[in-house]
Design a protein around this motif. Sequence first.
Motif, PDB file in Angstrom:
ATOM      1  N   LEU A 100       0.808  -1.214   0.000  1.00  0.00           N
ATOM      2  CA  LEU A 100       0.000   0.000   0.000  1.00  0.00           C
ATOM      3  C   LEU A 100       0.846   1.271   0.000  1.00  0.00           C
ATOM      4  CD1 LEU A 100      -2.726  -1.299   2.440  1.00  0.00           C
ATOM      5  CD2 LEU A 100      -3.132  -0.575   0.072  1.00  0.00           C
ATOM      6  N   GLN A 101       2.146   1.117   0.164  1.00  0.00           N
ATOM      7  CA  GLN A 101       3.043   2.273   0.115  1.00  0.00           C
ATOM      8  C   GLN A 101       3.749   2.412  -1.229  1.00  0.00           C
ATOM      9  OE1 GLN A 101       5.567   1.639   3.533  1.00  0.00           O
ATOM     10  NE2 GLN A 101       3.921   2.084   4.990  1.00  0.00           N
ATOM     11  N   GLN A 102       3.434   1.516  -2.173  1.00  0.00           N
ATOM     12  CA  GLN A 102       4.029   1.613  -3.497  1.00  0.00           C
ATOM     13  C   GLN A 102       3.515   2.857  -4.216  1.00  0.00           C
ATOM     14  OE1 GLN A 102       6.397  -0.550  -4.698  1.00  0.00           O
ATOM     15  NE2 GLN A 102       6.292  -1.511  -2.681  1.00  0.00           N
ATOM     16  N   ASP A 103       4.267   3.286  -5.240  1.00  0.00           N
ATOM     17  CA  ASP A 103       3.848   4.453  -6.016  1.00  0.00           C
ATOM     18  C   ASP A 103       2.590   4.162  -6.831  1.00  0.00           C
ATOM     19  OD1 ASP A 103       5.977   5.944  -5.054  1.00  0.00           O
ATOM     20  OD2 ASP A 103       7.288   5.391  -6.725  1.00  0.00           O
ATOM     21  N   ALA A 104       2.415   2.891  -7.218  1.00  0.00           N
ATOM     22  CA  ALA A 104       1.255   2.514  -8.023  1.00  0.00           C
ATOM     23  C   ALA A 104       0.872   1.077  -7.694  1.00  0.00           C
ATOM     24  CB  ALA A 104       1.564   2.655  -9.515  1.00  0.00           C
ATOM     25  N   LEU A 105      -0.395   0.771  -7.861  1.00  0.00           N
ATOM     26  CA  LEU A 105      -0.855  -0.598  -7.648  1.00  0.00           C
ATOM     27  C   LEU A 105      -0.387  -1.502  -8.785  1.00  0.00           C
ATOM     28  CD1 LEU A 105      -4.558  -0.123  -6.496  1.00  0.00           C
ATOM     29  CD2 LEU A 105      -2.635  -0.854  -5.094  1.00  0.00           C
ATOM     30  N   ARG A 135      -5.316   4.809   0.778  1.00  0.00           N
ATOM     31  CA  ARG A 135      -4.324   5.279   1.748  1.00  0.00           C
ATOM     32  C   ARG A 135      -4.951   6.131   2.837  1.00  0.00           C
ATOM     33  NH1 ARG A 135       0.422   6.676  -2.607  1.00  0.00           N
ATOM     34  NH2 ARG A 135       1.535   4.683  -2.466  1.00  0.00           N
ATOM     35  N   GLY A 136      -6.057   6.754   2.539  1.00  0.00           N
ATOM     36  CA  GLY A 136      -6.697   7.605   3.536  1.00  0.00           C
ATOM     37  C   GLY A 136      -7.689   6.884   4.420  1.00  0.00           C
ATOM     38  N   LYS A 137      -7.890   5.576   4.199  1.00  0.00           N
ATOM     39  CA  LYS A 137      -8.964   4.899   4.909  1.00  0.00           C
ATOM     40  C   LYS A 137      -8.562   3.642   5.667  1.00  0.00           C
ATOM     41  CE  LYS A 137     -12.896   6.389   2.111  1.00  0.00           C
ATOM     42  NZ  LYS A 137     -14.116   5.935   1.393  1.00  0.00           N
ATOM     43  N   TYR A 138      -7.372   3.112   5.480  1.00  0.00           N
ATOM     44  CA  TYR A 138      -7.111   1.778   6.010  1.00  0.00           C
ATOM     45  C   TYR A 138      -6.316   1.786   7.311  1.00  0.00           C
ATOM     46  CZ  TYR A 138      -2.159   1.599   4.609  1.00  0.00           C
ATOM     47  OH  TYR A 138      -0.807   1.815   4.505  1.00  0.00           O
TER      48      TYR A 138
END
Length: 255
Positions: A100-105, A135-138
């Motif tokens: 979840l910290q990658q630049d893109a999925l 990123r704003g919800k988990y």
Amino acid sequence: MAEKNDATIPTGNADFQWSAFDSEAYFQQYYGEPHPDDDRITRLAANALKHALPEGRDLEIVDVGTGPNLIPFLCALPRARRLTAWEFSRSNIDWLKAELQQDALRSQWLHFWEEVRGTYEADAALPDNPLPALRGKYDITQGSIFDLPRGAWDAATMFFCAESITARQDEFEAACAAFAGAVRRGGTLAAAFLVRSEVYVVADRPFPVLKLSPEAIENAFRGLATNVRADLIGIVDREIRSGYSGCLFLTGEAV
């Protein structure tokens, strides 16, 4: 996944080294090449959460035993005020955080996101890229399924967890009860279960599965949920992937 100490039962949850679980190998093995069964599970889960009560309200949603899998988060994202991954394995937690910290999925997750978008259709204006919203919800919480708090969430998902952390019937039933009990009365439950599997192997390391029939899975939720619906998916007489020859997707409302 709980670490208990009962050396007399080699098939119990505590008898396996979950901290040594190879999360990236699991991802590559099970989601590296998306299968039509994965697409159907994704659509069913997204549809269950789309119609979760109360409609029109953002929900607190937990996924139990998330593992190296973003599909639960993707399915829940359009309805979620907050998403929680409740995961025991330290290696899986580290993998989720890094993913979840990658630049893109990865392309695989974008593929499943398109299945989610297609399920919600015009009912939600969903972005091409879900990563900023995710990123704003988990939250990611390390915890055993057996230690889930009761009535803490509006809805819960579980993908191949309760039956693939043990080969003991009592532990499976306890896991299902804990999963269902984590949701407030009337809240949505959505879960996928392996059917007729006995073991799965990740990076040459075997892990347990309780061999279950569709009837046994439904029976486990008697008294735990109402309006139970079960969909059989891709049941065949051969393994599609290690330990997987089809599944049952179950939905219901917590009692």
